[in-house]
Design an enzyme around this catalytic site. Structure first.
Site, short mmCIF file in Angstrom:
data_model
loop_
_atom_site.label_atom_id
_atom_site.label_comp_id
_atom_site.label_asym_id
_atom_site.label_seq_id
_atom_site.Cartn_x
_atom_site.Cartn_y
_atom_site.Cartn_z
N ARG A 79 6.01 39.06 -37.89
CA ARG A 79 5.37 38.65 -36.65
C ARG A 79 3.94 38.22 -36.98
O ARG A 79 3.28 38.83 -37.83
CB ARG A 79 5.34 39.79 -35.63
N GLU B 103 2.07 32.29 -30.91
CA GLU B 103 3.21 31.39 -30.77
C GLU B 103 3.43 30.98 -29.33
O GLU B 103 3.30 31.82 -28.44
CB GLU B 103 4.48 32.12 -31.25
N HIS C 89 9.58 29.35 -36.63
CA HIS C 89 10.25 30.63 -36.31
C HIS C 89 11.77 30.47 -36.34
O HIS C 89 12.45 30.67 -35.33
CB HIS C 89 9.77 31.18 -34.96
#
Ligand code: NAP
Length: 320
Positions: free
Chosen positions: A234, A263, A281
């Protein structure tokens, strides 16, 4: 009972849900906004959501949902405490995405170190005039040290791949993993030793208050200047300001990212560095894996709404 699904996912899971419930899907080709979620999912019994949906206390209360299935293994997008206090089971999708995410991590390790993206551009730009003795030189793998932060499911799968590349493996994790150390040829070290001695560092811990900004400027300054850093966990595990400073000051050789601080926004300064490989991602993005994730999330939601303990329950306290 009614289930709300926040985005189109593979049909296999949806079919299962439709056999049991009235299913409403947010079918637009973008994440649902908070306003839309509050309006459209109100009164639903179950929610199948994505890591791009922030499920906070207000959403939990307004929707009045009885169960949440997250279409991801990481659950940092959900206020687990608020859900647990209201006895709402939350589930995730562990295991089924492990191999795909480890593959993608290794693809990033290879791409950054062997400068695959730069080399592709070099050829497309018409620069390839024949074999070059000094062009696009990168790093080796055999005999190099891979430091794994978080030797869980994905960390271990990455270690198995690294073993095949002849790498030495060191790791830092919450608890020791003595049972698998010999299988993986992995040695547990302190976080500081991992930062100091790794040629490649790959992050596989969850995003929690403890892992927030785990890699900051102090860590970048301690890393070998020839080291590569890979993050498929992350974004906020790395302090972004420090990451940009490390690139500017050439504190490390290269960075591979699948996840970002804010994000889907990405600080555009990152694009200025050719030694950074950026992916959108896609850790779990294989057809088979996403299909398995949809089935897992659906089965968990079906169990939870039947009052049974779902197999992939995150907040076990709900069933205590
Ligand atoms: P996992 O099996 O739970 O492994 C996480 C590991 O991190 C565990 O070994 C845990 O240690 C360790 N850990 C936890 N807190 C730590 C800390 N403070 N310091 C060091 N290690 C710590 O989870 P997983 O299935 O491998 O997934 C890991 C993460 O990858 C997920 O949380 C998610 O955010 C991310 N992910 C990303 C993608 C993508 O598309 N890019 C796809 C899947 C997953 P213990 O075993 O001792 O608890």
């Amino acid at each position: 009972m009614k289930v709300f699904v926040t985005r189109m996912i593979p049909q296999d899971g949806l079919r299962l849900l439709k056999e049991m419930f009235e299913v409403e899907i947010f079918e637009h080709d973008r994440p649902i906004t908070k306003k839309e979620l509050l309006e459209q999912a109100r009164g639903s019994d179950g929610l199948l959501c994505l890591l791009t949906d922030k499920i906070d206390e207000e959403i939990i209360d307004v929707l009045g949902i009885k169960a949440i299935a997250n279409y991801a293994v990481g659950v940092d997008n959900i206020d687990i405490k608020a859900a647990t206090e209201r006895k709402i089971p939350v589930t995730n999708t562990p295991g089924v995405l492990t191999e795909a995410t480890a593959d993608l991590t290794f693809a990033l390790i290879l791409a950054v170190s062997r400068r695959i993206v730069e080399a592709d551009k070099y050829v497309r730009d018409g620069n390839f005039k024949g074999w070059e003795p000094m062009e696009l030189l990168g790093g080796d793998f055999s005999g190099k040290t891979l430091g794994i932060i978080g030797l869980g499911r994905i960390g271990q799968a990455v270690a198995r791949r690294a073993k095949g590349f002849g790498m030495n493996i060191i790791y830092h994790s919450q608890s020791p993993k003595e049972d698998i150390e010999s299988e993986l040829n992995a040695i547990k070290v302190t976080f500081e030793d991992l930062i100091l001695s790794s040629d490649y560092i790959t992050i596989h811990c969850p995003y929690t208050p403890e892992t927030h900004h785990m890699i900051g400027i102090e860590e970048f300054r301690k890393m070998k200047s020839s080291a590569y850093l890979i993050n498929t966990a992350r974004g906020k595990v790395i302090d972004e300001t420090s990451l940009l400073l490390a690139l500017e000051e050439k504190l490390i050789a290269g960075i591979g990212l699948d996840v970002y601080y804010n994000e889907p926004e990405i600080n555009s300064k990152i694009f200025g560095y050719s030694n950074v490989v950026v992916l959108p991602h896609i850790g779990s993005a294989s057809i088979e894996t996403r299909t398995k994730m949809s089935l897992m999330a659906a089965k968990d939601l079906i169990a939870a709404l039947a009052g049974k303990k779902p197999p992939n329950l995150v907040n076990a306290e709900v069933f205590d």
